[in-house]
Design a protein around this motif. Structure first.
Motif, short mmCIF file in Angstrom:
data_model
loop_
_atom_site.label_atom_id
_atom_site.label_comp_id
_atom_site.label_asym_id
_atom_site.label_seq_id
_atom_site.Cartn_x
_atom_site.Cartn_y
_atom_site.Cartn_z
N TYR A 205 0.92 -1.18 0.05
CA TYR A 205 -0.04 0.01 0.06
C TYR A 205 0.88 1.19 -0.04
CZ TYR A 205 -4.15 2.80 1.13
OH TYR A 205 -5.23 3.78 0.99
N VAL A 206 1.88 1.26 0.71
CA VAL A 206 2.77 2.33 0.94
C VAL A 206 3.44 2.49 -0.50
CG1 VAL A 206 4.99 3.20 1.57
CG2 VAL A 206 3.10 2.24 3.33
N ILE A 207 4.15 1.49 -1.10
CA ILE A 207 4.69 1.60 -2.43
C ILE A 207 3.75 2.23 -3.67
CG2 ILE A 207 6.09 0.32 -4.00
CD1 ILE A 207 6.99 -1.45 -1.69
N THR A 208 2.43 1.81 -3.43
CA THR A 208 1.88 2.27 -4.55
C THR A 208 1.56 3.82 -4.80
OG1 THR A 208 -0.27 2.53 -3.05
CG2 THR A 208 0.00 0.55 -4.55
N ARG A 209 1.95 4.70 -3.59
CA ARG A 209 2.14 5.92 -3.84
C ARG A 209 3.02 6.53 -4.57
NH1 ARG A 209 -0.27 10.56 -4.65
NH2 ARG A 209 0.65 12.56 -3.64
N PRO A 210 4.40 6.12 -4.17
CA PRO A 210 5.27 6.56 -5.20
C PRO A 210 5.31 6.16 -6.55
CG PRO A 210 6.21 5.27 -3.45
CD PRO A 210 4.98 5.50 -3.14
N LEU A 211 4.87 4.71 -6.76
CA LEU A 211 4.70 4.14 -7.94
C LEU A 211 3.75 5.05 -8.79
CD1 LEU A 211 5.00 1.82 -10.06
CD2 LEU A 211 3.05 0.77 -9.05
N GLY A 212 2.56 5.44 -8.45
CA GLY A 212 1.46 5.93 -9.11
C GLY A 212 2.04 7.48 -9.28
N ALA A 213 2.66 8.05 -8.51
CA ALA A 213 2.87 9.68 -8.50
C ALA A 213 4.12 9.80 -9.49
CB ALA A 213 3.37 10.15 -6.92
#
Length: 263
Positions: A205-213
């Motif tokens: 869940y945390v990693i999805t943030r920098p991935l999408g951004a």
């Protein structure tokens, strides 16, 4: 990491119960999650450029408060209310990280571990209070409050981490590749038994943030900054349309509200 793996079947304390307030963890969950992270990144930048940083933060804060108020007043998971709140957390979480860096001059190398410490503190307090971090046991106001505090911290952390990698040599496309590879690690660790389901979920869940951004930034920003140059507004609108499409589909099909029967 399916719903069955993160369910918590232990009895709750004698407080008022609700139906679970978050969706089932399906492929649609992860697709929409990544879309909200990218849309939040570009929407935040677009608002700051259009309105100015202070009005943008004020507007984002008000919209976040309104969306969470709607979410908290629901007695069960409602797709449009839940995902609207996630979108606004994404927008405001981006603003929080950007204010520290641009407004206060805090380096990403400092804000990233600081947000990580905040997230860790939320998890410690949540577990100390509820003895579980399962997202499929969000059936009380207290658990829901901990859940959204954790979500907000993950978005701020992910924003700072993504900007950190983009500015230390990876660039935006390099960051996409880095985080796309990183998000596979908790899934593999859980699959082969070395990481429990709840830890694997929150790590991903945390990693999805920098991935999408990072992906949205790469699409939107100018060629001179290593991007495709599509522009903030077009990327924001396109990702918003995709979110609306997926959420509309889930609201109609209810594929994210599968109920687990007792055995």
């Amino acid at each position: 990491m399916t719903a069955e793996h993160v369910l918590d079947d232990r009895p709750l304390a004698p407080v008022r119960r609700m139906a679970n307030k978050v969706p089932e963890v399906t492929v649609y969950f992860w697709i929409i999650k990544v879309l909200t992270t990218g849309m939040g990144e570009t929407a935040s930048d677009l608002l700051a450029r259009t309105l100015g940083p202070v009005p943008a933060v004020a507007l984002g804060g008000l919209a976040l408060a309104a969306s969470l108020t709607v979410q908290f007043t629901r007695s069960r998971y409602v797709a449009w209310a839940y995902w609207t709140a996630v979108v606004m957390v994404s927008v405001f979480g981006t603003m929080a990280a950007d204010v520290l860096h641009v407004g206060l001059g805090v380096p990403y190398a400092v804000s990233t571990p600081a947000f990580l410490a905040v997230l860790a503190a939320v998890f410690v307090l949540w577990y100390a209070s509820e003895r579980t971090l399962s997202i499929h046991s969000i059936r009380t106001r207290r658990r829901e409050t901990f859940y959204w505090a954790a979500v907000l911290a993950t978005f701020a952390l992910g924003t700072a981490a993504g900007d950190l990698t983009a500015t230390v040599g990876f660039g935006y496309l390099g960051s996409v590749v880095l985080f796309a590879a990183a998000i596979c690690l908790p899934a593999l660790a859980h699959r082969f038994g070395s990481l429990n389901a709840v830890s694997a979920f929150w790590t991903a869940y945390v990693i999805t943030r920098p991935l999408g951004a990072s992906l949205a930034d790469w699409m939107a920003l100018a060629h001179t900054r290593g991007g495709l140059g599509l522009g903030l507004a077009p990327v924001t609108l396109a990702w918003t349309a995709a979110i609306i499409g997926f959420v509309g589909y889930l609201a109609a099909s209810q594929r994210d509200r599968r109920v687990r029967t007792a055995t």
